[in-house]
Design an enzyme around this catalytic site. Structure first.
Site, PDB file in Angstrom:
ATOM      1  CG  ASP A  86      -1.692   1.221   1.412  1.00 34.37           C
ATOM      2  OD1 ASP A  86      -1.638   2.087   0.508  1.00 34.37           O
ATOM      3  OD2 ASP A  86      -2.375   1.349   2.444  1.00 34.37           O
ATOM      4  CD  GLU A  91      35.862  13.214  -2.950  1.00 34.28           C
ATOM      5  OE1 GLU A  91      36.800  13.219  -2.139  1.00 34.28           O
ATOM      6  OE2 GLU A  91      35.678  14.113  -3.777  1.00 34.28           O
ATOM      7  CD  GLU A 121      33.383  15.958   3.283  1.00 32.62           C
ATOM      8  OE1 GLU A 121      34.547  16.142   2.901  1.00 32.62           O
ATOM      9  OE2 GLU A 121      32.575  16.886   3.452  1.00 32.62           O
ATOM     10  CD  GLU A 174      37.199  15.772   4.798  1.00 29.86           C
ATOM     11  OE1 GLU A 174      37.648  16.854   5.205  1.00 29.86           O
ATOM     12  OE2 GLU A 174      37.415  15.338   3.650  1.00 29.86           O
ATOM     13  CD  GLU A 205      36.117  12.385   1.540  1.00 31.83           C
ATOM     14  OE1 GLU A 205      35.947  13.589   1.811  1.00 31.83           O
ATOM     15  OE2 GLU A 205      36.800  11.990   0.580  1.00 31.83           O
ATOM     16  CG  HIS A 261      33.245  16.900  -3.062  1.00 32.75           C
ATOM     17  ND1 HIS A 261      34.555  17.051  -2.685  1.00 32.75           N
ATOM     18  CD2 HIS A 261      32.568  17.912  -2.476  1.00 32.75           C
ATOM     19  CE1 HIS A 261      34.669  18.114  -1.907  1.00 32.75           C
ATOM     20  NE2 HIS A 261      33.476  18.654  -1.751  1.00 32.75           N
ATOM     21  NE  ARG A 279      41.414  20.061  -3.734  1.00 36.37           N
ATOM     22  CZ  ARG A 279      41.127  18.759  -3.702  1.00 36.37           C
ATOM     23  NH1 ARG A 279      40.014  18.339  -3.160  1.00 36.37           N
ATOM     24  NH2 ARG A 279      41.969  17.889  -4.196  1.00 36.37           N
ATOM     25  CD  GLU A 302      35.848  17.228  -6.245  1.00 34.62           C
ATOM     26  OE1 GLU A 302      36.619  18.168  -6.509  1.00 34.62           O
ATOM     27  OE2 GLU A 302      35.938  16.558  -5.206  1.00 34.62           O
ATOM     28  NE  ARG A 339      35.043  21.832  -4.522  1.00 43.30           N
ATOM     29  CZ  ARG A 339      35.788  21.153  -3.638  1.00 43.30           C
ATOM     30  NH1 ARG A 339      36.282  19.978  -3.983  1.00 43.30           N
ATOM     31  NH2 ARG A 339      36.037  21.644  -2.466  1.00 43.30           N
TER      32      ARG A 339
HETATM   33  P1  ADP Z   1      39.291  14.342  -4.112  1.00 44.33           P
HETATM   34  O1  ADP Z   1      40.601  14.732  -4.669  1.00 44.33           O
HETATM   35  O2  ADP Z   1      38.228  15.348  -4.347  1.00 44.33           O
HETATM   36  O3  ADP Z   1      39.369  13.881  -2.685  1.00 44.33           O
HETATM   37  P2  ADP Z   1      39.381  11.605  -5.090  1.00 44.33           P
HETATM   38  O4  ADP Z   1      40.677  11.531  -5.801  1.00 44.33           O
HETATM   39  O5  ADP Z   1      39.331  11.011  -3.720  1.00 44.33           O
HETATM   40  O6  ADP Z   1      38.844  13.087  -5.021  1.00 44.33           O
HETATM   41  O7  ADP Z   1      38.282  10.973  -6.086  1.00 44.33           O
HETATM   42  C1  ADP Z   1      37.329  10.204  -5.630  1.00 44.33           C
HETATM   43  C2  ADP Z   1      36.311   9.636  -6.597  1.00 44.33           C
HETATM   44  O8  ADP Z   1      36.526   9.797  -8.011  1.00 44.33           O
HETATM   45  C3  ADP Z   1      36.299   8.150  -6.324  1.00 44.33           C
HETATM   46  O9  ADP Z   1      34.994   7.775  -5.999  1.00 44.33           O
HETATM   47  C4  ADP Z   1      36.766   7.576  -7.661  1.00 44.33           C
HETATM   48  O10 ADP Z   1      36.317   6.247  -7.852  1.00 44.33           O
HETATM   49  C5  ADP Z   1      36.159   8.566  -8.615  1.00 44.33           C
HETATM   50  N1  ADP Z   1      36.590   8.431 -10.023  1.00 44.33           N
HETATM   51  C6  ADP Z   1      37.779   8.075 -10.532  1.00 44.33           C
HETATM   52  N2  ADP Z   1      37.745   8.023 -11.886  1.00 44.33           N
HETATM   53  C7  ADP Z   1      36.479   8.360 -12.257  1.00 44.33           C
HETATM   54  C8  ADP Z   1      35.797   8.483 -13.506  1.00 44.33           C
HETATM   55  N3  ADP Z   1      36.382   8.287 -14.668  1.00 44.33           N
HETATM   56  N4  ADP Z   1      34.493   8.835 -13.477  1.00 44.33           N
HETATM   57  C9  ADP Z   1      33.860   9.063 -12.321  1.00 44.33           C
HETATM   58  N5  ADP Z   1      34.453   8.963 -11.134  1.00 44.33           N
HETATM   59  C10 ADP Z   1      35.743   8.608 -11.076  1.00 44.33           C
HETATM   60 MG    MG Z   2      37.998  13.303  -0.824  1.00 43.27          MG
HETATM   61 MG    MG Z   3      36.444  15.973  -3.439  1.00 46.61          MG
HETATM   62 MG    MG Z   4      36.207  15.560   1.822  1.00 42.78          MG
HETATM   63 MG    MG Z   5      40.013  11.770  -1.971  1.00 40.57          MG
END
Ligand code: ADP
Ligand code: MG
Ligand code: MG
Ligand code: MG
Ligand code: MG
Length: 442
Positions: A50, A130, A132, A187, A194, A243, A314, A331, A333
């Site tokens: 339901d 990522e 947190e 973190e 994280e 992120h 960033r 990325e 954010r």
């Molecule tokens: P940060 O520098 O922001 O801490 P990370 O280096 O820790 O980021 O990146 C984390 C994420 O990026 C991980 O979940 C990783 O698997 C992902 N990642 C790596 N290559 C790719 C891709 N080609 N497409 C999408 N995500 C990816």
């Molecule tokens: Mg990170």
């Molecule tokens: Mg990040």
């Molecule tokens: Mg972080």
């Molecule tokens: Mg990282």
């Protein structure tokens, strides 16, 4: 994973209960528990429930829903029942209406729809999150407090506290749930952690985020702690984001990568960025869906405020990590871990596809720190801000047809209704800050 495998696992692992899981529009995990002898019926999609009692689903008169398990999501949960050795398994389900049609209120369908659209254009979105979160102590009544006993910061090493211990345990549990953990660290803020897991296709990642949130909370609880994905539990320190690393693949190839481009990014990648930036203000309503989300998106705490992209720093909404080749990605954010991941990924994908279709070139990347720019400079460079609060975000959503389409009319209208209620409840109350500021002044 076929049903033979599932039945075999159920027998081998002494699985007595199976949780049929789905999320409501707000991303809250729901489950219906069945006994193992109902499994065949469930796998055949014959189990009815339901839907009228589920947030944002349906009216009473059309409340019969069917759950169709996605067999590839079958997992035996690593925690035993406290009373017996019997185990529980889970399967994530899609929801169908009483006519056997995909239910328009099912968030997982909204994402599947966007994925299908991408597939028709030859793309397959990959996402790595990522998430947190904070861990807090419970008070003497078992109610979560805002106390942590840890004074650690970013990447700090032990003396190990309760939080570190819990986090290690989380990593193990997640691994036993099939997660490929890439990193786990303390973190910036005290009590904040994280855990990053490997990217995969969008639907699987959304499923993973839902599983992640529940696993983290259960493990924290076993350590006498409360884990929270609330975006900004404490004023004056960093909030918790999630992120999202995003890329598009075609076959085994990452189409965000172009070895001939000066910065290694393809036009497809550029247009995707253009689309996400164009729709960023409406996307925020979904990826930052609570009143509290906007208290994280303020200057000074590593969270984005401005709609810009950058290779280097960033501070903007979108950062381009340095990796190229198969790891080329953007990325995003601003998302936070209170969002419904199915809807969050659906709106991001849809915005990116809109950018690709309309060839929306993004503005030039901004390589200086935007927080240090004054308003006039930002204006001159055309740098807009994310919404200031939930109300503004919902207002943007009301004006963005592409993002509405990503949600579908049903989810869109229920979501806006629920969020306006939340906003009104919040904005009509009188808070401590106001009393401190005005009570004596006026
Ligand atoms: P940060 O520098 O922001 O801490 P990370 O280096 O820790 O980021 O990146 C984390 C994420 O990026 C991980 O979940 C990783 O698997 C992902 N990642 C790596 N290559 C790719 C891709 N080609 N497409 C999408 N995500 C990816
Ligand atoms: Mg990170
Ligand atoms: Mg990040
Ligand atoms: Mg972080
Ligand atoms: Mg990282």
């Amino acid at each position: 994973m076929d049903s033979n495998y599932i039945f075999q696992k159920v027998k081998e692992d002494n699985v007595k209960f199976i949780r049929l899981q789905f999320t409501d529009i707000l991303g809250v995990l729901k489950a219906i528990s069945i006994t193992a002898d109902q499994l065949q019926k469930a796998l055949d999609g014959e189990l009815m429930f339901d839907g009228s009692s589920i947030e944002g689903f349906v009216r009473i008169e059309e409340s019969d829903m069917y759950l169709k398990p996605d067999p590839s999501t079958f997992l035996v949960l690593p925690w035993n029942s406290t009373t017996s050795k019997a185990k529980t398994a889970r399967i994530i389900c899609d929801i169908f209406d009483s006519n056997g049609e995909p239910f328009i209120g099912c968030p997982r369908f909204a994402l599947s729809r966007a994925i299908k659209e991408a597939g028709e254009m030859g793309f397959n979105m990959q996402v790595g999150p990522e998430p947190e979160f904070f861990m807090f102590h419970l008070d003497e009544n078992g109610i979560p407090s805002l106390q942590t006993n840890d004074k650690a910061g970013y990447f700090d090493l032990p003396p190990v506290d309760k939080g570190e211990e819990a986090r290690r345990d989380m990593v193990e549990v997640l691994q036993s749930l099939g997660f490929e953990i890439e990193a786990s660290h303390h973190e910036v803020a005290p009590g904040q952690h994280e855990i990053d897991f490997k990217y995969t296709d969008a639907l699987r990642t959304a499923d993973n985020i839902v599983t992640f949130r529940i696993a983290v909370r259960i493990v924290a609880q076993r350590h006498g702690l409360h884990a929270t994905f609330m975006p900004k539990p404490i004023y004056g320190i960093n909030g918790s984001g999630m992120h999202l690393h995003v890329s598009l693949f075609r076959g085994g190839e990452n189409v965000f990568f172009d070895p001939d481009a000066a910065d290694g990014l393809s036009d497809t990648c550029r247009y995707f960025i253009g689309g996400v930036m164009k729709h960023a203000r409406a996307i925020a309503a979904i990826t930052n869906p609570t009143v509290n989300s906007y208290k994280r998106l303020v200057p000074g705490y590593e969270a984005p405020v401005y709609i810009a992209w950058s290779h280097r720093n960033r501070s903007p909404l979108i950062r381009i990590p340095a990796r190229r080749g198969i790891g080329t990605r953007i990325e995003i954010r601003n998302p936070d871990p209170s969002c419904n991941p199915y809807l969050g990924l659906a709106v991001i994908l849809k915005a990116g596809l809109d950018g690709i279709r309309k060839r929306l070139a993004p503005p030039l990347p901004v390589e200086q720190n935007i927080y240090e720019m004054d308003l006039a400079t930002r204006k001159q460079q055309g740098i807009e801000s994310l919404p200031e609060n939930l109300y503004e975000a919902i207002d943007e959503l009301r004006r963005d047809e592409i993002i509405q389409e990503a949600l579908g009319a049903h989810i869109y209208s229920r979501f806006v209704l629920a969020k306006m209620k939340e906003w009104e409840s919040y904005s009509s109350r009188v808070y401590d800050w106001e009393l401190a500021e005005y009570l004596e002044k006026f």
